[in-house]
Design a protein around this motif. Structure first.
Motif, PDB file in Angstrom:
ATOM      1  N   SER A  38       0.687  -1.473   0.014  1.00  0.00           N
ATOM      2  CA  SER A  38      -0.142   0.216   0.366  1.00  0.00           C
ATOM      3  C   SER A  38       1.346   1.471  -0.209  1.00  0.00           C
ATOM      4  N   LEU A  39       0.231   2.105  -1.070  1.00  0.00           N
ATOM      5  CA  LEU A  39       1.785   3.437  -1.295  1.00  0.00           C
ATOM      6  C   LEU A  39       0.571   4.388   0.087  1.00  0.00           C
ATOM      7  N   PRO A  40      -0.291   4.418   0.722  1.00  0.00           N
ATOM      8  CA  PRO A  40      -0.811   4.928   1.700  1.00  0.00           C
ATOM      9  C   PRO A  40      -0.125   4.655   3.247  1.00  0.00           C
ATOM     10  N   GLU A  41      -0.065   3.213   2.613  1.00  0.00           N
ATOM     11  CA  GLU A  41       0.859   3.326   4.371  1.00  0.00           C
ATOM     12  C   GLU A  41       1.691   3.672   4.579  1.00  0.00           C
ATOM     13  N   ALA A  42       2.631   3.606   3.272  1.00  0.00           N
ATOM     14  CA  ALA A  42       4.271   3.611   2.944  1.00  0.00           C
ATOM     15  C   ALA A  42       4.748   5.245   3.504  1.00  0.00           C
ATOM     16  N   GLN A  43       3.635   5.960   2.895  1.00  0.00           N
ATOM     17  CA  GLN A  43       3.463   7.359   2.737  1.00  0.00           C
ATOM     18  C   GLN A  43       3.078   8.158   4.455  1.00  0.00           C
ATOM     19  N   ALA A  44       2.183   7.198   5.008  1.00  0.00           N
ATOM     20  CA  ALA A  44       1.697   7.304   6.400  1.00  0.00           C
ATOM     21  C   ALA A  44       3.477   7.376   7.006  1.00  0.00           C
ATOM     22  N   PHE A  45       4.253   6.490   6.674  1.00  0.00           N
ATOM     23  CA  PHE A  45       4.871   6.236   7.352  1.00  0.00           C
ATOM     24  C   PHE A  45       6.038   7.206   7.595  1.00  0.00           C
ATOM     25  N   ALA A  46       6.564   7.337   6.263  1.00  0.00           N
ATOM     26  CA  ALA A  46       7.409   8.443   6.115  1.00  0.00           C
ATOM     27  C   ALA A  46       7.088   9.667   6.482  1.00  0.00           C
ATOM     28  N   GLU A  47       6.015  10.308   6.875  1.00  0.00           N
ATOM     29  CA  GLU A  47       4.927  11.357   7.278  1.00  0.00           C
ATOM     30  C   GLU A  47       5.691  10.980   8.541  1.00  0.00           C
ATOM     31  N   GLU A  48       5.661   9.741   9.453  1.00  0.00           N
ATOM     32  CA  GLU A  48       5.815  10.167  11.170  1.00  0.00           C
ATOM     33  C   GLU A  48       7.226   9.825  11.113  1.00  0.00           C
ATOM     34  N   THR A  49       8.266   9.813  10.200  1.00  0.00           N
ATOM     35  CA  THR A  49       9.612   9.429   9.947  1.00  0.00           C
ATOM     36  C   THR A  49      10.383  10.793   9.681  1.00  0.00           C
ATOM     37  N   PHE A  50      10.898  10.215   8.510  1.00  0.00           N
ATOM     38  CA  PHE A  50      11.738  11.036   7.706  1.00  0.00           C
ATOM     39  C   PHE A  50      11.460  12.553   7.360  1.00  0.00           C
ATOM     40  N   PHE A  51       9.776  12.489   7.330  1.00  0.00           N
ATOM     41  CA  PHE A  51       9.033  13.826   7.384  1.00  0.00           C
ATOM     42  C   PHE A  51       9.327  15.162   8.622  1.00  0.00           C
ATOM     43  N   LYS A  52       9.426  14.252   9.221  1.00  0.00           N
ATOM     44  CA  LYS A  52       9.372  14.832  10.767  1.00  0.00           C
ATOM     45  C   LYS A  52      10.845  14.793  11.270  1.00  0.00           C
ATOM     46  N   LYS A  53      11.942  14.543  10.635  1.00  0.00           N
ATOM     47  CA  LYS A  53      13.609  15.066  11.168  1.00  0.00           C
ATOM     48  C   LYS A  53      13.635  16.066   9.902  1.00  0.00           C
ATOM     49  N   ASN A  54      13.450  15.720   8.599  1.00  0.00           N
ATOM     50  CA  ASN A  54      15.024  16.226   7.083  1.00  0.00           C
ATOM     51  C   ASN A  54      14.519  18.257   7.419  1.00  0.00           C
ATOM     52  N   GLU A  55      14.402  18.290   8.122  1.00  0.00           N
ATOM     53  CA  GLU A  55      13.798  19.722   8.327  1.00  0.00           C
ATOM     54  C   GLU A  55      15.244  20.276   9.746  1.00  0.00           C
ATOM     55  N   LYS A  56      15.183  19.402  10.694  1.00  0.00           N
ATOM     56  CA  LYS A  56      15.534  19.446  11.581  1.00  0.00           C
ATOM     57  C   LYS A  56      17.245  18.998  11.210  1.00  0.00           C
ATOM     58  N   GLU A  57      17.294  17.762   9.885  1.00  0.00           N
ATOM     59  CA  GLU A  57      18.188  16.902   9.596  1.00  0.00           C
ATOM     60  C   GLU A  57      18.919  19.023   8.835  1.00  0.00           C
ATOM     61  N   LYS A  58      18.251  19.231   8.008  1.00  0.00           N
ATOM     62  CA  LYS A  58      19.057  20.209   6.558  1.00  0.00           C
ATOM     63  C   LYS A  58      19.621  21.440   8.040  1.00  0.00           C
ATOM     64  N   LYS A  59      18.989  21.865   9.041  1.00  0.00           N
ATOM     65  CA  LYS A  59      19.532  22.878   9.749  1.00  0.00           C
ATOM     66  C   LYS A  59      20.390  22.548  10.478  1.00  0.00           C
ATOM     67  N   MET A  60      20.723  21.306  11.412  1.00  0.00           N
ATOM     68  CA  MET A  60      21.802  20.848  11.425  1.00  0.00           C
ATOM     69  C   MET A  60      23.003  20.706  10.302  1.00  0.00           C
ATOM     70  N   TYR A  61      23.102  19.669   9.324  1.00  0.00           N
ATOM     71  CA  TYR A  61      23.467  20.049   8.470  1.00  0.00           C
ATOM     72  C   TYR A  61      24.365  21.608   7.978  1.00  0.00           C
ATOM     73  N   ASP A  62      22.808  22.844   7.632  1.00  0.00           N
ATOM     74  CA  ASP A  62      23.912  23.670   7.731  1.00  0.00           C
ATOM     75  C   ASP A  62      25.229  24.652   8.474  1.00  0.00           C
ATOM     76  N   ASP A  63      23.920  24.154   9.456  1.00  0.00           N
ATOM     77  CA  ASP A  63      24.961  24.724  11.213  1.00  0.00           C
ATOM     78  C   ASP A  63      26.686  24.544  11.031  1.00  0.00           C
ATOM     79  N   VAL A  64      26.946  22.578  10.691  1.00  0.00           N
ATOM     80  CA  VAL A  64      28.038  22.265  10.828  1.00  0.00           C
ATOM     81  C   VAL A  64      28.650  22.636   9.268  1.00  0.00           C
ATOM     82  N   GLN A  65      28.111  22.731   8.457  1.00  0.00           N
ATOM     83  CA  GLN A  65      29.088  23.525   7.769  1.00  0.00           C
ATOM     84  C   GLN A  65      29.602  24.697   7.072  1.00  0.00           C
TER      85      GLN A  65
END
Length: 397
Positions: free
Chosen positions: A339-366
């Motif tokens: 099920s694609l909706p199942e995978a997308q729901a999982f992504a919302e609760e994992t990847f998309f909850k983290k990626n902006e914070k990760e990008k901010k930390m990456y920019d700070d490290v750089q």
């Protein structure tokens, strides 16, 4: 921390949806490392759990390669056998290249084997059903593999046209959706980068039509669009024009001595009147019939297949078998489902909850690394200037 599904997000998925594998790497309990057939333990790199140099949460671990110039093998069993007859097939996972990937794979495989799966020796020679994910080596080989094993051809079939992949140092979500209507879609960060018909985009089947072997281009077929103008004539004296002429602005040097230096000759320059070899002008061919197209006929070897999507017949395992010149690739938030909706729901609760914070930390490290490099350069320059001053003082003494 790791995230669980929210009830609201799960409600978007079909009631019959099934998850056959899901892991966000709180530990490595599901996974078994392998020593590939023909390799030694020294050839194999070590897998580690780490949050990485930049991340969305220090407790959010991922599976990462750790040693340069090594092979990597690791696999895990699905929660139950996945047979996608009449079902969609979805593979989704997160990839991050912290090391500025120069050459190495980051693709995942879906495999069969059941209780006979070669856990200890799993590697590139192990038969698989689906291979999906990014592969980078240099600037010319950067693609997302989409490869299916097709038993009627006894071969692993690559997508005809390369699919792009991400090459930066941030996490990216890769999703393959194989649909039961014989179409597919590849998404990166939940944005479609390729979709289409399995029959058209992969070499599963013989072509529906072939060139008629009993027909060939007629001998009198004219396919030259333009011809030399038969009325055009070479101008009189054209061949007498030399390609070079003496430079009219050149002057004999005042100190030139004809007896000692020989007779002076002006240097030559390109002749502005010289037009090269004469060629008649071209005109439209009055006998031109157009490009000849070879007539086609139905291919007697063509056999249709309504189940091209059915690529997972008794899939039981998932795994990574890789070669990496520079280690540092991490994998996280893997899900295999119908099920694609199942995978997308999982992504919302994992990847998309983290990626902006990760990008901010990456920019700070750089930024910190740039500041550190600037500081070291200034220190080096100050040291060199101090040493030069000491040398000058010594010379004065």
């Amino acid at each position: 921390m790791k995230f669980a599904f929210l009830t609201a997000l799960l409600s978007a998925a079909p009631a019959t949806a099934k998850v056959y594998f899901q892991d966000s790497f709180e530990n490595m309990d599901l996974w078994s490392e392998s020593i590939m057939t023909g390799k030694t333990a020294a050839d194999m790199g070590k897998w580690e759990l780490t949050s990485g140099k930049w991340h969305g949460d220090t407790s959010d671990l991922a599976l990462q390669t750790s040693v340069d110039a090594r092979f990597y093998g690791i696999s895990a069993p699905l929660s139950e056998t996945f047979d996608n007859k009449g079902k969609d097939l979805v593979i989704q996972y997160v990839v991050k290249h912290e090391q500025r990937m120069d050459c190495g794979g980051a693709y995942i495989k879906l495999l069969g084997g059941g209780k006979d799966f070669p856990t200890d020796t799993f590697g590139g020679d192990t038969p698989y059903s689906v291979m999906f994910g990014p592969d980078i080596c240099g600037s010319s080989n950067r693609r997302t593999h989409v490869i299916f094993n097709y038993p009627p051809k006894d071969d692993n079939l690559l997508i005809k046209k390369d699919v792009k992949c991400e090459t930066d140092q941030l996490s990216h979500l890769y999703t393959l959706h194989v649909k039961s209507d014989n179409t597919f879609e590849v998404l990166i960060d939940n944005k479609s980068v390729r979709s289409g018909s399995l029959e058209e985009e992969f070499p599963f089947l013989e072509p529906k039509e072939i060139k008629d072997p009993s027909v060939s281009k007629p001998d009198d077929w004219v396919d030259e669009r333009r011809i030399p103008d038969p009325e055009d004539k070479k101008p009189e004296g054209y061949d007498d024009i030399p390609p070079e002429v003496p430079d009219p602005d050149a002057k004999k040097p005042d100190d030139w001595d004809d007896e000692d230096d020989g007779e002076w000759e002006a240097p030559v320059i390109p002749n502005p009147d010289y037009k090269g070899d004469w060629k008649p002008k071209m005109i439209p061919n009055p006998d031109y019939k157009g490009e000849w197209e070879h007539p086609k006929i139905p291919n007697p070897e063509y056999v249709g297949d309504d189940a091209l999507y059915y690529r997972c017949k008794d899939c039981t395992h998932i795994g990574f078998e890789l070669w990496q010149v520079s280690a540092g690739t991490s994998f996280d938030d893997i899900i295999v489902t119908d099920s694609l909706p199942e995978a997308q729901a999982f992504a919302e609760e994992t990847f998309f909850k983290k990626n902006e914070k990760e990008k901010k930390m990456y920019d700070d490290v750089q930024e910190e690394e740039r500041e550190e490099a600037k500081r070291k350069e200034e220190e080096k320059r100050a040291k060199e200037e101090a040493e030069n001053d000491e040398e000058e003082d010594h010379d004065e003494l």
